[in-house]
Design a protein around this motif. Sequence first.
Motif, short mmCIF file in Angstrom:
data_model
loop_
_atom_site.label_atom_id
_atom_site.label_comp_id
_atom_site.label_asym_id
_atom_site.label_seq_id
_atom_site.Cartn_x
_atom_site.Cartn_y
_atom_site.Cartn_z
N HIS A 340 0.83 -1.21 0.00
CA HIS A 340 0.00 0.00 0.00
C HIS A 340 0.86 1.26 0.00
N ASP A 341 0.24 2.37 -0.42
CA ASP A 341 0.93 3.65 -0.46
C ASP A 341 0.88 4.34 0.90
N GLY A 379 5.75 4.69 12.87
CA GLY A 379 6.11 3.47 12.14
C GLY A 379 5.14 2.33 12.35
N LEU A 380 4.61 2.22 13.56
CA LEU A 380 3.66 1.14 13.84
C LEU A 380 2.44 1.24 12.94
N PHE A 381 1.94 2.44 12.72
CA PHE A 381 0.75 2.57 11.89
C PHE A 381 1.01 2.11 10.45
N THR A 382 2.14 2.51 9.87
CA THR A 382 2.43 2.07 8.49
C THR A 382 2.68 0.58 8.41
N LEU A 383 3.30 0.00 9.44
CA LEU A 383 3.51 -1.44 9.47
C LEU A 383 2.18 -2.18 9.50
N GLN A 391 8.59 3.29 0.71
CA GLN A 391 7.94 4.59 0.85
C GLN A 391 8.08 5.12 2.28
N VAL A 392 8.00 4.23 3.24
CA VAL A 392 8.18 4.63 4.64
C VAL A 392 9.61 5.12 4.84
N HIS A 393 10.57 4.40 4.29
CA HIS A 393 11.98 4.80 4.36
C HIS A 393 12.19 6.18 3.77
N ALA A 394 11.63 6.43 2.61
CA ALA A 394 11.81 7.73 1.95
C ALA A 394 11.24 8.85 2.80
#
Length: 515
Positions: A340-341, A379-383, A391-394
Amino acid sequence: MTPLRTLVLVLGDQLDLDAAAFDGFDPAQDAVWMAEAAEESTHVWSSKQRIALFLAAMRHFAEALRAAGRPLHYRRLDDPGNLGTLAAELQASLASLSPQRVVMTAPGDWRVWQSLKAVVERAGLVLDVREDRHFFATVREFAAHAKNRKSLRLEYFYRELRQRHGVLMEDGGPVGGRWNFDADNREAFGSEGPGLVPPRATFAPDAVTREVLALVETRFAQHPGSLASFAWPVTRAQALTALQAFIEERLPLFGRYEDAMWPGEPWLYHSQLSAALNLKLLTAREVVHAAEAAYRAGHAPLESAEGFIRQILGWREYVRGIYWTQMPGYLERNALDARHDLPAWYWTGDTDMACLRDALTQTLAHGYAHHIQRLMVIGLFTLLLGVRPQQVHAWYLSVYVDAVEWVELPNTLGMSQYGDGGLMASKPYVATGKYIQRMGNSCAGCRYDPAQRIGERACPYTTLYWDFLLRHEKLLAGNTRMAMQLKNLARLNDADRAAVRQRAEEIRAAATAAP
């Protein structure tokens, strides 16, 4: 005219007059090269705070080089004809200066290293890359530690470094008889909150920094964040002042409250030294020594000193080893097949989840959030949502002032997003909204209830937590550290599972919808 013997390359995260690249430097026949390049602010959509910190620190370091009598070729971002990339600027400089050799301290970014190395080699020269002495361990030493191990764990590497460097050691063993004092740390503030917290160490922008701030506001007007609160240390003297303030004012309570959160309180008892460390305005050794000295002088309890030292001597060294032994393939890992984006509101903080809104708006305002906000809120929410880890890294690389890829990528892709499948951490760091409720007070002002997993008032973290376990139940079945969580999952009947999946998809669709 004397031929130029050595051109020493200095990047924006190598601001140390005593760096290895300067060993043997002779002002009569050597020179320093530095360049500001727009690409370093646009290859990821960098925040204004991050851009300003790097540029201001670089320009102040240029002043320090000149004061030290070291010939300097410095290219400013706003110089006419600036070519926009480090590679293009270096290529032009090599052609005009014709050095006999090119030297640099080991960089912190694989992309930059490969780019500059290619330019130097095309010029018929060899890039002499020297060890970065800001670390306790070399990459080779980490590789030797990792060789033939079935799994890598911070704790074992940390103990090796403690012993090798004699940090918090006594009679051949760890001070206090234990290596790790986590059990004595990590408390919440309680219902009354943190009370009066020592003020953040701030540094009013001087003329050089004000010029940078004006440049960033103009040149990068569409980039995220704000410069209103910019007060980071941008010189070595300021960084040393910030270190002293932390040791005196915050270290004694650092361990107890290192995981605690509170709405509207971004700084709490954290050091806020990571940016100065990563720019090399401070050395890891002097920071660790200061913390140990505070303990031995009776100023800080052992659990606080050890907890802080483990972040520097342990975790910081560990993630660097992971990065340089696993790149470049590490960047593409996606063990959970997350597709997902990233929600568009990560760039604005416009969400009705109180904890996430507070962490995001704080990040955009200051370029800063402490480690639990980064790991267990943002980070927990995106995981749990299933966002592609690249995308999270960027995003993390873009927004945080202390973000250099060697430290940011393993912490994000590995630790936070479990994208490396357990190389970095022994389990996915997943939790319901109850964890966030326990460690802070955001839930008190939120429309969602962390105790509910389905329904309109269910906390999205709680719903998505159970959905995460459902989606990855087979993958996690062999992970002993997930056994209790999977045991709790097994108690859900088919109707409960279906309800969780349905509600999770509604949350996911709303979060990732195009703005």
